[in-house]
Design a protein around this motif. Structure first.
Motif, PDB file in Angstrom:
ATOM      1  N   TYR A 137      54.046  -9.455 124.987  1.00 65.98           N
ATOM      2  CA  TYR A 137      55.462  -9.805 124.885  1.00 65.98           C
ATOM      3  C   TYR A 137      56.108 -10.190 126.224  1.00 65.98           C
ATOM      4  N   TRP A 138      55.535  -9.738 127.346  1.00 67.56           N
ATOM      5  CA  TRP A 138      56.223  -9.944 128.610  1.00 67.56           C
ATOM      6  C   TRP A 138      55.471 -10.791 129.625  1.00 67.56           C
ATOM      7  N   LEU A 139      54.204 -11.090 129.391  1.00 69.71           N
ATOM      8  CA  LEU A 139      53.454 -11.851 130.386  1.00 69.71           C
ATOM      9  C   LEU A 139      54.052 -13.235 130.650  1.00 69.71           C
ATOM     10  N   PRO A 140      54.440 -14.025 129.619  1.00 64.89           N
ATOM     11  CA  PRO A 140      55.064 -15.322 129.929  1.00 64.89           C
ATOM     12  C   PRO A 140      56.340 -15.183 130.770  1.00 64.89           C
ATOM     13  N   PHE A 141      57.140 -14.169 130.464  1.00 60.26           N
ATOM     14  CA  PHE A 141      58.367 -13.938 131.227  1.00 60.26           C
ATOM     15  C   PHE A 141      58.025 -13.558 132.664  1.00 60.26           C
ATOM     16  N   TYR A 142      57.046 -12.683 132.834  1.00 58.76           N
ATOM     17  CA  TYR A 142      56.609 -12.260 134.169  1.00 58.76           C
ATOM     18  C   TYR A 142      56.140 -13.461 134.994  1.00 58.76           C
ATOM     19  N   LEU A 143      55.366 -14.338 134.370  1.00 59.88           N
ATOM     20  CA  LEU A 143      54.841 -15.505 135.078  1.00 59.88           C
ATOM     21  C   LEU A 143      55.955 -16.470 135.484  1.00 59.88           C
ATOM     22  N   SER A 144      56.962 -16.606 134.630  1.00 63.05           N
ATOM     23  CA  SER A 144      58.053 -17.534 134.942  1.00 63.05           C
ATOM     24  C   SER A 144      59.000 -16.979 136.003  1.00 63.05           C
ATOM     25  N   GLN A 145      58.986 -15.650 136.205  1.00 65.57           N
ATOM     26  CA  GLN A 145      59.899 -15.023 137.166  1.00 65.57           C
ATOM     27  C   GLN A 145      59.190 -14.599 138.454  1.00 65.57           C
ATOM     28  N   THR A 146      57.898 -14.904 138.573  1.00 64.02           N
ATOM     29  CA  THR A 146      57.124 -14.488 139.742  1.00 64.02           C
ATOM     30  C   THR A 146      56.588 -15.716 140.477  1.00 64.02           C
ATOM     31  N   ALA A 147      56.774 -15.737 141.776  1.00 61.03           N
ATOM     32  CA  ALA A 147      56.267 -16.846 142.588  1.00 61.03           C
ATOM     33  C   ALA A 147      54.745 -16.755 142.682  1.00 61.03           C
ATOM     34  N   ILE A 148      54.062 -17.827 142.313  1.00 56.12           N
ATOM     35  CA  ILE A 148      52.597 -17.890 142.393  1.00 56.12           C
ATOM     36  C   ILE A 148      52.244 -18.949 143.431  1.00 56.12           C
ATOM     37  N   GLY A 149      51.609 -18.526 144.497  1.00 55.68           N
ATOM     38  CA  GLY A 149      51.337 -19.457 145.586  1.00 55.68           C
ATOM     39  C   GLY A 149      52.606 -19.960 146.239  1.00 55.68           C
ATOM     40  N   GLY A 150      53.656 -19.135 146.226  1.00 58.21           N
ATOM     41  CA  GLY A 150      54.925 -19.506 146.839  1.00 58.21           C
ATOM     42  C   GLY A 150      55.804 -20.375 145.972  1.00 58.21           C
ATOM     43  N   GLU A 151      55.406 -20.666 144.736  1.00 58.16           N
ATOM     44  CA  GLU A 151      56.183 -21.538 143.853  1.00 58.16           C
ATOM     45  C   GLU A 151      56.314 -20.899 142.480  1.00 58.16           C
ATOM     46  N   TYR A 152      57.353 -21.312 141.769  1.00 55.26           N
ATOM     47  CA  TYR A 152      57.576 -20.822 140.411  1.00 55.26           C
ATOM     48  C   TYR A 152      57.105 -21.868 139.398  1.00 55.26           C
ATOM     49  N   VAL A 153      56.619 -21.376 138.267  1.00 53.04           N
ATOM     50  CA  VAL A 153      56.231 -22.293 137.195  1.00 53.04           C
ATOM     51  C   VAL A 153      57.359 -22.350 136.171  1.00 53.04           C
ATOM     52  N   SER A 154      57.363 -23.392 135.365  1.00 52.83           N
ATOM     53  CA  SER A 154      58.391 -23.549 134.342  1.00 52.83           C
ATOM     54  C   SER A 154      58.132 -22.615 133.175  1.00 52.83           C
ATOM     55  N   VAL A 155      59.117 -22.521 132.303  1.00 55.90           N
ATOM     56  CA  VAL A 155      58.991 -21.695 131.105  1.00 55.90           C
ATOM     57  C   VAL A 155      57.803 -22.148 130.264  1.00 55.90           C
ATOM     58  N   LYS A 156      57.690 -23.463 130.106  1.00 56.08           N
ATOM     59  CA  LYS A 156      56.618 -24.003 129.283  1.00 56.08           C
ATOM     60  C   LYS A 156      55.255 -23.751 129.934  1.00 56.08           C
ATOM     61  N   SER A 157      55.168 -23.912 131.237  1.00 56.80           N
ATOM     62  CA  SER A 157      53.925 -23.643 131.953  1.00 56.80           C
ATOM     63  C   SER A 157      53.535 -22.182 131.840  1.00 56.80           C
TER      64      SER A 157
END
Length: 544
Positions: free
Chosen positions: A340-360
Motif C-alpha cells: 500500500y505504501w511503496l509507490p508513495f514512498y518512491l514518489s516522496q524519496t529522492a533516488i540518485g538525488g532526483e524524484y520520480v513521478s507518480v506514474k514512474s
C-alpha cells in the motif's frame, strides 16, 4: 443449511458442459482439469490483487507535495520506457490534490481508508471461510468477485461525481473489503480439493505468483489510465475483477466430485480415496468418463457435500494453526505495508538525488513483486525438499530484516541499486507470506487429525489469513502516522515485525529440527547395524 440442501446448487460448470458438447461428449482427463483449475484460480486471485492496487497508485495524486521536483532522469534498466518522467497533470487534480485527502492530515486519512478496507477484509475472512466450507465455492467466489468489482468501481466514481466527503470513500473501501474476503479461502480450498500433498509447496509457490502478477498488472493498469483522471484507476480494475467472476462461474470446477473424480484428500471414511499414484488416478478418471452425467451427480451428492464442515474452535485446535496464524499477522503487516505504501514512498524519496513521478513510482514498485514471485517459488521448493515449512518460513523472515535495512540505507543511491535491493527485499518479504497462505494452509486444512471426513480447507485458510489480515490492516495504518516522523521509523517497525514473525515459529522450528535429528540418528543407526530390514519400513515412513 444441510449439505444435501446445497447439492442442488452444485454441478458441472456451464462452460465445461459447453466444451464437452463441442468435443462430442468427451471429457477432459484429470490432469487437464487440474491445469484448468490452476489457471482459473490464478486469474481469479490475480484480479483480486489487481483491484487492491489503485489506492496505492493514486495516493500521491490525492495527497501531493507541491514543492517536490519531478525527475527528468532516464531509466534504461530493466524495463526502459515503462518509466515515464512527466508528472500527471490536468483532469481535476495535480498540485492541489483531491479533498478531503489534500489537507495536513492527508496521509492519516489515506491510512484510515486502508485500515478500513483491511479491517473489514480480515473480519469478513472468518465468516467467508466458514461459509466457504458450506456453500458452493464456485458461486461463492463469483459473488465475491462481482461484488468487489462494483464497490472498487464506485470508489472511482467519486472522481466523476465530484465527491469530497471522506465517509463516502471510507464506506466504499469497507464494502469492498467484505467482498474481497471471499477470495483467498475459496481459491486455496479449491486448490486443496484438487491437489494432494505431493510437491504441494512447489506447485502452490508457482501458483501463488498470482499475488505478484495481480499487484504488477494492477499497478501498471492503474498508472496507465491515470492521465484520464484518477477515477479510471479504480473503474478499470473493478471491471476486470467482475469479468474474472464471470470466468469463474463458467469454468471453475471447485470440487473433483462435481466432474466425477474422487477427492484428492480423502484418507478414510466412507468416501472413495484417491489413488496415491497420480498416473493411476488419472487412468481411473479416464475409465470413468463414459457415464459423466450420472457420475457427476453421484459424486457431488456423496462426496464433498456429505462431509461435515469444521467449526472455528475445532479448526484452531489443529496443531500448527495458531503459531502460523500469529506468524502471518506480522508477516502480512510487513508485506501489505509495502503493497500500500511503496509507490508513495518512491514518489516522496529522492533516488540518485532526483524524484520520480507518480506514474514512474507506480511502475517502479512492481519490481518488488517480481522479487516476490521468485521468493514464493523458492520458499515452496525449499520447504518441499526439506519437508520443513516452519524452518523455511522463519529463515526467510530473518533474512528479510537485513534486506529491508539495506534497501532503506542504500536504495536512494541510484536507480539500479534501488531496483536490485527492492527485488531482494520482495523475495524475502513475500516468500514466507506466500508459503504460509498457500501450502501451509492447505496442509493444515487436510491435517491427519481430520481423518478425511471433514472439510476444513476454507475454514483453516480463513483463520490463518484472517489473522494475518489484521496485521495487514495495522501496518498501513501505523505507516500513515509514522511516515510523518520520517521513513526510518517506518522501516524500524517493518524490521521489528519480521523479527517477531520469525520468533513466533520457534516452537515449530524446534520440533522440525528434533524430527530431522531423530530421523538422521535412526538412519545412521540402521546403516551401522547393516541395514536391518525390520527397521526399514519405520525409517521410510518417518523420513517421508
Amino acid at each position: 443449511m444441510s449439505g444435501h440442501g446445497l447439492s442442488s446448487f452444485r454441478g458441472t460448470p456451464p462452460g465445461v458442459l459447453l466444451i464437452r458438447r463441442l468435443r462430442g461428449g468427451k471429457d477432459w482427463t484429470l490432469t487437464t482439469y487440474r491445469y484448468v483449475v490452476l489457471l482459473v484460480t490464478f486469474i481469479a486471485y490475480a484480479c483480486y490483487h489487481a483491484s487492491r492496487k489503485p489506492s496505492s497508485i493514486v495516493k500521491s495524486v490525492l495527497y501531493p507535495e507541491p514543492d517536490r521536483n519531478s525527475s527528468s532522469a532516464s531509466f534504461s534498466w530493466p524495463v526502459g520506457a515503462v518509466f515515464v518522467k512527466d508528472e500527471i497533470s490536468g483532469g481535476g487534480f495535480g498540485s492541489g490534490g483531491w479533498a478531503p485527502f489534500n489537507q495536513a492530515d492527508g496521509t492519516s486519512k489515506l491510512g484510515e481508508i486502508d485500515v478500513a478496507f483491511l479491517a473489514c477484509y480480515s473480519l469478513g475472512m472468518y465468516v467467508a471461510g466458514h461459509l466457504g466450507d458450506r456453500l458452493d465455492l464456485r458461486l461463492f467466489l463469483t459473488f465475491g468477485m462481482i461484488g468487489s468489482g462494483i464497490f472498487v468501481g464506485l470508489f472511482g466514481m467519486g472522481y466523476f461525481w465530484d465527491v469530497h466527503v471522506f465517509m463516502f470513500y471510507l464506506a466504499m473501501q469497507m464494502a469492498a473489503g467484505l467482498f474481497q474476503a471471499t477470495g483467498w479461502p475459496s481459491v486455496v480450498a479449491v486448490i486443496g480439493n484438487w491437489f494432494g500433498k505431493r510437491k504441494r509447496g512447489l506447485i502452490m509457490g508457482v501458483w501463488n505468483a498470482h499475488t505478484s502478477v495481480g499487484n504488477i498488472s494492477g499497478s501498471l493498469l492503474a498508472a496507465c489510465v491515470l492521465d484520464y483522471g484518477w477515477g479510471w484507476s479504480f473503474i478499470v480494475p473493478g471491471a476486470l475483477i467482475a469479468l474474472g467472476g464471470v470466468l469463474v462461474y463458467l469454468f471453475l470446477a471447485a470440487y473433483p466430485e462435481d466432474v466425477g473424480f474422487p477427492c484428492a484428500n480423502n484418507s478414510g471414511g466412507n468416501n472413495e480415496p484417491c489413488a496415491a499414484d497420480e498416473e493411476s488416478q488419472a487412468q481411473k478418471g479416464r475409465s470413468d468418463v463414459e457415464n459423466i452425467g450420472a457420475r457427476s451427480v453421484s459424486a457431488s451428492s456423496q462426496g464433498s457435500v456429505s462431509k461435515r464442515s469444521v467449526g472455528l474452535i475445532e479448526a484452531c485446535q489443529i496443531p500448527g494453526v495458531i503459531p502460523f496464524a500469529m506468524c502471518l499477522f506480522f508477516s502480512k503487516l510487513v508485506a501489505y505495508t509495502f503493497l500500500y505504501w511503496l509507490p508513495f514512498y518512491l514518489s516522496q524519496t529522492a533516488i540518485g538525488g532526483e524524484y520520480v513521478s507518480v506514474k514512474s513510482a507506480g511502475n517502479l514498485s512492481t519490481l518488488f513483486d517480481v522479487g516476490g514471485i521468485v521468493g514464493g517459488i523458492l520458499a515452496g521448493y525449499i520447504s518441499d525438499k526439506l519437508n520443513a515449512r516452519a524452518i523455511t518460513a522463519a529463515s526467510f523472515m530473518y533474512l528479510a530484516i537485513p534486506s529491508m535495512l539495506l534497501y532503506r540505507t542504500f536504495g536512494s543511491e541510484s536507480h539500479r541499486v534501488n531496483i536490485l535491493l527492492m527485488m531482494v527485499a520482495g523475495l524475502f518479504v513475500n516468500g514466507p507470506y506466500a508459503l504460509i497462505t498457500t501450502a501451509v494452509s492447505a496442509d493444515l486444512g487436510t491435517h491427519a487429525s481430520l481423518r478425511g471426513d471433514s472439510r476444513a480447507l476454507a475454514t483453516v485458510t480463513a483463520i490463518i489469513d484472517g489473522t494475518g489480515s489484521v496485521g495487514a490492516a495495522l501496518g498501513p495504518l501505523l505507516t500513515g502516522f509514522l511516515s510523518k516522523q520520517g521513513w526510518d521509523a517506518v522501516f524500524q517497525m517493518l524490521m521489528a515485525g519480521a523479527l517477531v514473525a520469525g520468533l513466533l515459529l520457534s516452537p515449530l522450528v524446534a520440533a522440525e529440527i528434533r524430527e530431522k535429528l531423530r530421523s538422521f540418528m535412526e538412519l545412521t543407526t540402521a546403516r551401522q547395524s547393516g541395514g536391518d530390514s525390520s527397521s526399514q519400513p519405520l525409517l521410510t515412513n518417518r523420513i517421508s
